[in-house]
Write an enzyme that holds these catalytic residues in place. Structure first.
Site, PDB file in Angstrom:
ATOM      1  N   LYS A 162       0.879  -1.179  -0.183  1.00  0.00           N
ATOM      2  CA  LYS A 162       0.030  -0.078   0.023  1.00  0.00           C
ATOM      3  C   LYS A 162       0.775   1.182  -0.064  1.00  0.00           C
ATOM      4  O   LYS A 162       1.783   1.286   0.803  1.00  0.00           O
ATOM      5  CB  LYS A 162      -0.862   0.101   1.325  1.00  0.00           C
ATOM      6  CG  LYS A 162      -1.970  -1.046   1.134  1.00  0.00           C
ATOM      7  CD  LYS A 162      -3.003  -0.889   0.267  1.00  0.00           C
ATOM      8  CE  LYS A 162      -4.249  -1.931   0.466  1.00  0.00           C
ATOM      9  NZ  LYS A 162      -5.171  -1.582  -0.794  1.00  0.00           N
ATOM     10  N   GLU A 218      -1.946  -0.380  -8.874  1.00  0.00           N
ATOM     11  CA  GLU A 218      -3.434  -0.401  -8.724  1.00  0.00           C
ATOM     12  C   GLU A 218      -4.006   1.213  -8.497  1.00  0.00           C
ATOM     13  O   GLU A 218      -3.473   1.864  -7.643  1.00  0.00           O
ATOM     14  CB  GLU A 218      -3.842  -1.246  -7.626  1.00  0.00           C
ATOM     15  CG  GLU A 218      -5.175  -1.783  -7.509  1.00  0.00           C
ATOM     16  CD  GLU A 218      -5.414  -2.735  -6.467  1.00  0.00           C
ATOM     17  OE1 GLU A 218      -4.332  -3.570  -6.349  1.00  0.00           O
ATOM     18  OE2 GLU A 218      -6.354  -3.030  -5.825  1.00  0.00           O
ATOM     19  N   ASP A 243      -8.983  -0.423  -9.986  1.00  0.00           N
ATOM     20  CA  ASP A 243     -10.019  -0.955  -8.906  1.00  0.00           C
ATOM     21  C   ASP A 243     -11.304  -0.173  -8.479  1.00  0.00           C
ATOM     22  O   ASP A 243     -12.449  -0.482  -9.057  1.00  0.00           O
ATOM     23  CB  ASP A 243      -9.014  -1.273  -7.685  1.00  0.00           C
ATOM     24  CG  ASP A 243      -9.597  -1.738  -6.438  1.00  0.00           C
ATOM     25  OD1 ASP A 243     -10.633  -2.290  -6.577  1.00  0.00           O
ATOM     26  OD2 ASP A 243      -9.181  -1.830  -5.323  1.00  0.00           O
TER      27      ASP A 243
END
Ligand code: MG
Length: 363
Positions: A162, A218, A243
């Site tokens: 992340k 992403e 996403d």
């Protein structure tokens, strides 16, 4: 097989360590459980995590959608009338994809049980194992390096890191992780909408210049910034995975038409379950855009449904189903076996869930 009753409950499962992204920090999973009971004694299980910050679906909203709309159209219905059930489920209330997904999953479970076949085989699947990545939460570089080393020791060969809270720190974090995991470990990053398109290009170029070898990025930009997403897809050497920009099949259609992403991340909670996920998969197959299957922070019932779908469809080439391994306990009986990165689907009829320990039923 007729539906006689639908029971709702809340399942609480503590996480091993807090889950931190650019959008939120979570300490435990608190999911809404749907049990659909039938006149044959068969029970179908579904699950929905409240992920207000992503789907807009809170616990109260999920329960309200189920009680006031979805359950009303299910009671008394025949499971074999499946296509009509799915159409009614999707038209009885707008949005509310998490509540719809929970009901959809429980209905597929029963449809498989009725026809005595596991759902992944019903969908044409022929392999029974998939390999998932594992998420490394946003922390100090030192903590992230520790988590990455732990993941490698546990056998994972793909990390999903992340990023997005602090660009300078992100590069330091990723460099530190790349140094300890070596060149063979795949590193994919998830920015959770943190950057503008231009920031994304600059940062991704810096990452690749430093030899970080990022497998994919992403959702670099805001969910609704499809032009920005298309810009990053066109000008970045790192493949772009959509996403938060893709919830529905209609969203996927638009992204594919615009060539706004290299890959699409399907999550049952975004699209409303297996029935709608199949529409996205069909479109992706037509244009040859590979898909990832992902999950929210979810326990095993809904992730298990995603496992069946992943085992059935070859266009799903990337798996991000680490919800259950992030939990410190497993209160679900039956379903897929989660052995760190290797997930094996069960061959029981339907989705194979047999029961839930410590479920708190709600009126
Ligand atoms: Mg994501």
């Amino acid at each position: 097989m007729k539906i006689t009753e639908v029971k709702l409950g809340i399942l609480s499962v503590p996480l091993r360590v807090p889950f931190k992204t650019a959008l939120r920090t979570v300490n435990s999973i608190e999911d809404v459980i749907v049990e659909i009971h039938t006149d044959t004694g068969n029970v179908g299980y579904g699950e929905a995590p409240p992920t207000g910050v992503i789907t807009g679906d809170t616990t109260g909203a999920i329960i309200g959608a189920l009680k006031d709309h979805i359950i009303k159209i299910l009671i008394g219905r025949d499971i074999d009338d499946f296509e009509n059930l799915m159409k009614d489920l999707n038209s009885c209330i707008a949005k509310n994809t998490s509540a719809k997904a929970a009901a959809d999953i429980a209905l597929w479970d029963l449809y498989g049980q009725l026809h005595k076949i596991p759902v992944y085989k019903l969908l044409g699947g022929s392999h029974n194992k998939i390999i998932t990545d594992i998420t490394i939460s946003v922390n100090s570089p030192k903590e992230m390096v520790r988590d990455a080393i732990n993941a490698m020791k546990r056998g994972y060969d793909t990390l999903k890191v992340k990023v997005g809270l602090d660009s300078t720190l992100d590069i330091a974090r990723l460099s530190a992780i790349r140094e300890v995991v070596g060149k063979d470990c795949k590193i994919r990053i998830d920015a959770n909408q943190s950057w503008t398109a231009k920031q994304a290009i600059k940062l991704l170029n810096q990452m690749q210049d430093r030899g970080l070898n990022i497998e994919l990025v992403e959702q670099p930009v805001k969910a609704h910034d499809l032009e920005g997403l298309a810009y990053v897809t066109k000008y970045s050497h790192v493949p772009v995975l959509a996403d938060e920009s893709v919830f529905s099949a209609e969203d996927a259609f638009k992204i594919l038409q615009m060539k706004a992403a290299d890959l699409i991340n399907i999550k049952l909670m975004k699209c409303g379950g297996i029935y709608n996920a199949l529409k996205i998969i069909s479109m992706a197959e037509v244009v040859g855009v590979e898909c990832m299957i992902g999950c929210m922070l979810e326990a095993k019932i809904s992730v298990n449904a995603a496992v069946h779908l992943a085992c059935a469809k070859q266009i799903i080439t990337k798996i991000d189903l680490d919800g259950p391994v992030l939990c410190s306990e497993d209160p679900i009986i039956g379903g897929a076996t989660f052995n760190e990165q290797e997930i094996t689907v069960s061959n029981d009829f339907g989705l194979g869930i047999k029961g839930i320990c410590k479920l708190k039923y709600i009126d």
